[in-house]
Design a protein around this motif. Structure first.
Motif, short mmCIF file in Angstrom:
data_model
loop_
_atom_site.label_atom_id
_atom_site.label_comp_id
_atom_site.label_asym_id
_atom_site.label_seq_id
_atom_site.Cartn_x
_atom_site.Cartn_y
_atom_site.Cartn_z
N HIS A 63 0.84 -1.20 0.00
CA HIS A 63 0.00 0.00 0.00
C HIS A 63 0.88 1.25 0.00
CE1 HIS A 63 -3.44 -2.52 0.94
NE2 HIS A 63 -2.71 -3.08 1.90
N GLN A 64 0.43 2.28 -0.71
CA GLN A 64 1.15 3.55 -0.77
C GLN A 64 0.16 4.67 -0.46
OE1 GLN A 64 4.52 3.84 -1.42
NE2 GLN A 64 4.57 1.61 -1.41
N TRP A 65 0.63 5.71 0.25
CA TRP A 65 -0.26 6.81 0.60
C TRP A 65 0.52 8.04 1.06
CZ3 TRP A 65 0.23 2.54 3.84
CH2 TRP A 65 0.78 2.79 5.09
N GLU A 66 -0.23 9.13 1.16
CA GLU A 66 0.20 10.36 1.81
C GLU A 66 -0.99 10.81 2.64
OE1 GLU A 66 2.32 13.47 -0.48
OE2 GLU A 66 0.71 14.81 0.19
N VAL A 67 -0.77 11.11 3.93
CA VAL A 67 -1.89 11.49 4.78
C VAL A 67 -2.46 12.84 4.36
CG1 VAL A 67 -1.12 10.15 6.78
CG2 VAL A 67 -0.46 12.56 6.58
N GLU A 68 -3.72 13.02 4.69
CA GLU A 68 -4.42 14.26 4.41
C GLU A 68 -3.69 15.43 5.07
OE1 GLU A 68 -9.07 15.33 4.44
OE2 GLU A 68 -8.29 14.71 6.38
#
Length: 176
Positions: free
Chosen positions: A93-98
């Protein structure tokens, strides 16, 4: 959320066991096993929903269906990789927090303050359904030295051996 991203089958892992003990205490359960069993009835792990820790991605994650029918993605790990993952780290999984720029500044300030006090820290994030990834909080973990560490170091120094400490933790944790 941190307890959901913890591996309850790995009782020897000091971080997961600390998180699960704290979770059990917070819900007033008689034991970790009781707390986890009750939680698993409410938050059901999806097939292949748990991604365990490895030294490259430095995080764990789990995807569950909650009692409200919503899908929760929960992750815990190094603060930096919980705020924003690195696409080159091969994580599932890949992401950047809000609100990453603002959140990163606030979290790093709190992390530095905790590090000065000798705490190792982990970050936690959560995503509900297809909503944004939100930074849920910092887990400060105190990992005190063994009771005989000071005596052992003194004996080594008395033998005219230079003592060097190597740690992957914050400098202040090593000093502690």
């Amino acid at each position: 959320f941190a307890s959901i991203a913890s591996n309850d089958a790995n009782k020897d892992d000091p971080i997961d066991s600390a998180v699960l003990r704290a979770y059990a205490e917070s819900v007033g359960a008689a034991s970790v096993d009781d707390a986890v069993t009750a939680r698993k009835k409410q938050y059901v792990l999806e097939k292949d929903g748990f991604v365990g820790f490895n030294a490259i991605v430095k995080r764990t994650s789990a995807t569950v269906k909650g009692p409200d029918g919503k899908r929760y993605f929960c992750a815990k790990g190094m603060v930096d990789v919980i705020l924003k993952t690195n696409p080159e780290d091969e994580g599932v999984h890949q992401w950047e927090v809000e609100d990453y720029p603002n959140m990163s500044q606030q979290v790093h300030q709190a992390d530095a303050t905790l590090g000065v006090s000798g705490f190792k820290t982990l970050g936690v994030c959560v995503r509900v359904d297809d909503g944004p990834f939100k930074f849920a909080g910092i887990l400060p973990i105190m990992d005190p030295p063994r009771h005989d560490t000071k005596q052992t170091i003194a004996k080594i120094k008395d033998s005219n051996v230079a003592v060097k400490m190597i740690t992957g933790d914050h400098h202040n944790i090593g000093k502690e």
